[in-house]
Write a protein that holds these residues in place. Sequence first.
Motif, mmCIF file in Angstrom:
data_model
loop_
_atom_site.group_PDB
_atom_site.id
_atom_site.type_symbol
_atom_site.label_atom_id
_atom_site.label_comp_id
_atom_site.label_asym_id
_atom_site.label_seq_id
_atom_site.Cartn_x
_atom_site.Cartn_y
_atom_site.Cartn_z
ATOM 1 N N LEU A 256 11.235 43.889 22.951
ATOM 2 C CA LEU A 256 11.404 45.071 22.106
ATOM 3 C C LEU A 256 12.866 45.304 21.759
ATOM 4 O O LEU A 256 13.200 45.699 20.631
ATOM 5 N N SER A 257 13.761 45.033 22.713
ATOM 6 C CA SER A 257 15.183 45.242 22.455
ATOM 7 C C SER A 257 15.748 44.244 21.448
ATOM 8 O O SER A 257 16.829 44.468 20.897
ATOM 9 N N ASP A 258 15.037 43.135 21.212
ATOM 10 C CA ASP A 258 15.465 42.186 20.187
ATOM 11 C C ASP A 258 15.097 42.650 18.788
ATOM 12 O O ASP A 258 15.621 42.121 17.802
ATOM 13 N N ARG A 259 14.205 43.617 18.703
ATOM 14 C CA ARG A 259 13.749 44.098 17.390
ATOM 15 C C ARG A 259 14.281 45.492 17.055
ATOM 16 O O ARG A 259 14.405 45.835 15.886
ATOM 17 N N VAL A 260 14.542 46.295 18.071
ATOM 18 C CA VAL A 260 15.047 47.660 17.881
ATOM 19 C C VAL A 260 16.488 47.709 18.361
ATOM 20 O O VAL A 260 16.866 47.004 19.297
ATOM 21 N N ARG A 261 17.292 48.519 17.710
ATOM 22 C CA ARG A 261 18.685 48.682 18.155
ATOM 23 C C ARG A 261 18.716 49.114 19.612
ATOM 24 O O ARG A 261 18.061 50.087 20.002
ATOM 25 N N ARG A 262 19.483 48.381 20.420
ATOM 26 C CA ARG A 262 19.477 48.640 21.854
ATOM 27 C C ARG A 262 20.027 50.019 22.193
ATOM 28 O O ARG A 262 19.558 50.655 23.126
ATOM 29 N N SER A 263 21.035 50.474 21.481
ATOM 30 C CA SER A 263 21.581 51.806 21.758
ATOM 31 C C SER A 263 20.531 52.886 21.511
ATOM 32 O O SER A 263 20.404 53.838 22.294
ATOM 33 N N ARG A 264 19.767 52.729 20.433
ATOM 34 C CA ARG A 264 18.699 53.700 20.156
ATOM 35 C C ARG A 264 17.587 53.580 21.196
ATOM 36 O O ARG A 264 17.025 54.592 21.627
ATOM 37 N N LEU A 265 17.260 52.374 21.610
ATOM 38 C CA LEU A 265 16.208 52.168 22.597
ATOM 39 C C LEU A 265 16.598 52.785 23.944
ATOM 40 O O LEU A 265 15.755 53.369 24.635
ATOM 41 N N ILE A 266 17.865 52.672 24.316
ATOM 42 C CA ILE A 266 18.324 53.259 25.580
ATOM 43 C C ILE A 266 18.226 54.784 25.527
ATOM 44 O O ILE A 266 17.798 55.430 26.503
ATOM 45 N N ARG A 267 18.593 55.377 24.401
ATOM 46 C CA ARG A 267 18.492 56.836 24.275
ATOM 47 C C ARG A 267 17.033 57.293 24.353
ATOM 48 O O ARG A 267 16.719 58.293 25.005
ATOM 49 N N THR A 268 16.156 56.556 23.692
ATOM 50 C CA THR A 268 14.728 56.884 23.768
ATOM 51 C C THR A 268 14.211 56.737 25.196
ATOM 52 O O THR A 268 13.437 57.573 25.694
ATOM 53 N N ASN A 269 14.642 55.686 25.855
ATOM 54 C CA ASN A 269 14.254 55.452 27.247
ATOM 55 C C ASN A 269 14.682 56.621 28.132
ATOM 56 O O ASN A 269 13.901 57.104 28.964
ATOM 57 N N SER A 270 15.905 57.077 27.944
ATOM 58 C CA SER A 270 16.418 58.165 28.789
ATOM 59 C C SER A 270 15.656 59.471 28.551
ATOM 60 O O SER A 270 15.416 60.236 29.492
ATOM 61 N N VAL A 271 15.258 59.726 27.298
ATOM 62 C CA VAL A 271 14.497 60.948 27.005
ATOM 63 C C VAL A 271 13.127 60.902 27.684
ATOM 64 O O VAL A 271 12.703 61.863 28.347
ATOM 65 N N ILE A 272 12.419 59.776 27.522
ATOM 66 C CA ILE A 272 11.087 59.652 28.134
ATOM 67 C C ILE A 272 11.194 59.729 29.654
ATOM 68 O O ILE A 272 10.383 60.394 30.328
ATOM 69 N N LEU A 273 12.201 59.050 30.214
ATOM 70 C CA LEU A 273 12.377 59.066 31.663
ATOM 71 C C LEU A 273 12.678 60.465 32.165
ATOM 72 O O LEU A 273 12.157 60.901 33.210
ATOM 73 N N GLY A 274 13.513 61.207 31.437
ATOM 74 C CA GLY A 274 13.842 62.564 31.849
ATOM 75 C C GLY A 274 12.630 63.480 31.863
ATOM 76 O O GLY A 274 12.423 64.257 32.805
ATOM 77 N N ILE A 275 11.808 63.395 30.811
ATOM 78 C CA ILE A 275 10.593 64.223 30.756
ATOM 79 C C ILE A 275 9.630 63.833 31.878
ATOM 80 O O ILE A 275 9.012 64.679 32.525
ATOM 81 N N LEU A 276 9.514 62.538 32.126
ATOM 82 C CA LEU A 276 8.577 62.047 33.140
ATOM 83 C C LEU A 276 8.958 62.518 34.541
ATOM 84 O O LEU A 276 8.116 63.053 35.284
ATOM 85 N N VAL A 277 10.220 62.329 34.927
ATOM 86 C CA VAL A 277 10.617 62.706 36.290
ATOM 87 C C VAL A 277 10.631 64.225 36.464
ATOM 88 O O VAL A 277 10.383 64.727 37.569
ATOM 89 N N LEU A 278 10.868 64.960 35.380
ATOM 90 C CA LEU A 278 10.779 66.413 35.481
ATOM 91 C C LEU A 278 9.341 66.833 35.756
ATOM 92 O O LEU A 278 9.089 67.743 36.564
ATOM 93 N N ALA A 279 8.387 66.158 35.100
ATOM 94 C CA ALA A 279 6.971 66.439 35.380
ATOM 95 C C ALA A 279 6.611 66.070 36.810
ATOM 96 O O ALA A 279 5.849 66.789 37.481
ATOM 97 N N MET A 280 7.172 64.961 37.312
ATOM 98 C CA MET A 280 6.898 64.558 38.695
ATOM 99 C C MET A 280 7.473 65.552 39.693
ATOM 100 O O MET A 280 6.959 65.697 40.817
ATOM 101 N N ALA A 281 8.541 66.231 39.314
ATOM 102 C CA ALA A 281 9.143 67.227 40.210
ATOM 103 C C ALA A 281 8.377 68.543 40.201
ATOM 104 O O ALA A 281 8.345 69.252 41.220
ATOM 105 N N LEU A 282 7.726 68.865 39.063
ATOM 106 C CA LEU A 282 7.112 70.185 38.925
ATOM 107 C C LEU A 282 5.612 70.189 39.165
ATOM 108 O O LEU A 282 5.061 71.175 39.662
ATOM 109 N N LEU A 283 4.932 69.082 38.820
ATOM 110 C CA LEU A 283 3.478 69.064 38.898
ATOM 111 C C LEU A 283 3.004 68.685 40.302
ATOM 112 O O LEU A 283 3.618 67.843 40.961
ATOM 113 N N PRO A 284 1.890 69.248 40.756
ATOM 114 C CA PRO A 284 1.321 68.868 42.067
ATOM 115 C C PRO A 284 0.492 67.585 41.947
ATOM 116 O O PRO A 284 -0.734 67.627 41.795
ATOM 117 N N LEU A 285 1.138 66.439 42.016
ATOM 118 C CA LEU A 285 0.469 65.159 41.838
ATOM 119 C C LEU A 285 -0.005 64.617 43.181
ATOM 120 O O LEU A 285 0.612 64.866 44.220
#
Length: 464
Positions: A256-285
């Motif tokens: 995927l990084s060969d097709r999408v700009r890596r800087s944009r992919l890293i920013r997208t990755n960080s946003v998804i990761l941030g939302i995910l770990v925040l849910a893991m901290a708040l939700l009773p999983l």
Amino acid sequence: MAATIRSFSSLYGATLLMVLAAGLLTTYLGLKLASMDVAKVWIGAMMSAYYLGLVLGSKIGHRLIARVGHIRAFVASAGVVTASALGHALVEQLEIWLVLRLIVGMCMMCQYMVLESWLNEQADSKNRGTIFASYMIVSYLGLVLGQGAMSLNPELTIKPLLLVAICFALCIVPLALTRRIHPQPLKPAPLQIKVFWQKVPQSLTTIAMAGVIVGSFYGLAPAFAASQGMNTEQVAAYMATTVMAGLLAQWPMGKLSDRVRRSRLIRTNSVILGILVLAMALLPLSGWLQLGFTFVFGVFAFTLYPLGAALANQNIEQHERVALSATILLTFGLGASIGPLLASAFMQLGGSNMLYAFMAAVAALLFVRLQQVNYQQKQQEKIAPKDYMMAAGDLVGSPLAAALDPRVDQTTVDAQMRSARYPQSDDVPAPADEQAQFELDLSLQEPGVVKVPDPQSTPDKPVD
């Protein structure tokens, strides 16, 4: 491909045993400290000491390998690591464990340097990608097997430590019996930290934050899982699921990084990761849902480092790659040393769920910093001088411009130049003979500048 992998089977076998032992030891210590009900800061300090040892071991490893060679340096390091692992069974004083973790990190860095430099020197351009991809797969497989070994020994007795020592001792055997020619002694790579932080700030920021997140997870996730009521087998499954996700995500994320700009992919990755770990901290999983969340976490957390490294190598010259690799390893090691200490402090103040809340803050900080650097780089590109600028001034309207055009006939150019120099007007009449032409030249010159023709030169003869 199979023949290539078989030719490096001794190195891969040593890697598998070494990483299996390291993963098992890390999980065991996390669970052991949690069962001892020590402060979370101590658990974070144990992992920070390990990564600090990796950083310090890079310098010591270079000197050791240059002095005694690759195989002897590997054997010596494996012996010290084996003794250090067994040392945890002899004493339970936390300060001693901290020193032992530091020693383990230093010696394992030396082992990693032996293996990777060996692979790098004896691989060529045709099979380098296959060789190092296989090396990464074996490393992740060792981590997964280490968690599985922990589930086979749920009691936190001396047995896991004995298994760690056995694996570290056995990893010597493949290298000691290999028939491959060992590589040349290492040459230390110069560190150019400031230069690369100015050249590839997005990449090194990503790598540093990836070190903070990954170091915090490896060091404190076993304690987090234990605090959620998981037993030893469930903790091992939790860790193995996350590591396996990181392994499976490497190839598709790389494509995927060969097709999408890596800087944009890293920013997208960080946003998804941030939302995910925040849910893991708040939700009773719990149960399968919790395993699903940690699987997705592994996909995005364990791909930050390779994306940052690929982005850095994309923007530097070939002769800078060795120095860049040393800077990347140092940056990741420092981030992984700091991360567990900060995360454990958060957990001590707000509970075990603060581990993922801390990761959410790190992911948010990473995104904000990347956005800032990206904006600054775009502004610099706007004000940077262009390679091509439109011509301006007297030359544009001058007949001399025609002389620079290869499509214009030379005779036409001469006629335009003469007509421009001696315009047919009432103020400046056309010269009738050579004397008049000389007087006209003097009249057209700037004040104070006199051009006298060469007396030895002869006028051009007319051409029939």
